[in-house]
Write an enzyme that holds these catalytic residues in place. Sequence first.
Site, PDB file in Angstrom:
ATOM      1  N   TYR A  11       0.814  -1.218   0.000  1.00 63.02           N
ATOM      2  CA  TYR A  11       0.000   0.000   0.000  1.00 63.02           C
ATOM      3  C   TYR A  11       0.848   1.268   0.000  1.00 63.02           C
ATOM      4  CZ  TYR A  11      -3.613  -3.303   1.642  1.00 63.02           C
ATOM      5  OH  TYR A  11      -4.462  -4.362   1.799  1.00 63.02           O
TER       6      TYR A  11
ATOM      7  N   HIS B 180       1.046 -11.727   2.230  1.00 62.34           N
ATOM      8  CA  HIS B 180      -0.016 -10.998   1.530  1.00 62.34           C
ATOM      9  C   HIS B 180      -0.700 -11.828   0.439  1.00 62.34           C
ATOM     10  CE1 HIS B 180      -1.307  -6.655   0.275  1.00 62.34           C
ATOM     11  NE2 HIS B 180      -2.309  -7.512   0.215  1.00 62.34           N
TER      12      HIS B 180
END
Length: 267
Positions: A43, A101
């Site tokens: 992010y 992730h």
Amino acid sequence: MTELDLPALGLGTSANDDFEECAETVKAALELGYRHVDTAQMYDNEAAVGEGIRRADVAREDVVVATKVHPDNLAYDDAKRTARESLERLGLDSVDLLYVHWPTSAYDPEGTLRAMDELREAGLCDHVGLSNFTPDLLDEARGILDSPVVAHQVECHPLFPQEELRAYAVEHGHSLVGYSPLGRGEALDDPLLTEIAEKHETSTAAVCLAWAFAQEALVPIPKATGDHVRANFDAQELELDEEDLERIAEYDVRERVIDPDSAAWNR
């Protein structure tokens, strides 16, 4: 620590990569009552999230902070190195929850999961989580890890309810953390969800979140800024009735919104 009691609602920060907006959003959310903040290397906002946590008049130990190791960084040495870099960006000595992730790119079950165990053993994370895994990959990972899997994060909303993975989470005693609980906005114009919202004189976003709150072991983490931060928090006051939940369960519209070609379920 072997268990993690996640709050019913978390703050997602995906795509919130403007430093000041992200920091102020995290601060506002924590001071409103959120106690779970989710970020990731991918992010590019870990520094802003950390700044927001420091700005908030909330004790660090009261907040569950989660981040995720980028798929490209999942080789053993890279995972260990970049997890430390994440902590430096966050300005924290440890995170409560560290995820793999995506089980793609550099993911190597033996090496990656050994790194996660060692990071936990070193006190750099309290708990280990996985994200975007299939049931078979979850089985494999649980067989390799010494650490318990306390959370599995996937897309989950009324139009993609993840029945199998929700049942898996209940069976194995971990939380299913639902990202994109509004279906990246796709659910907001859905006819059934709109009808249910009108019945309760509320928004379709609130209906999506109330559906999540009604599911065992499911923890939604909607991303939000501005007024949506409070609106999502206030959705905890909405309770759907059995008819609403049954209509959603029987609905024939099913739509996965986040579906990269490299995802494990496409292999």
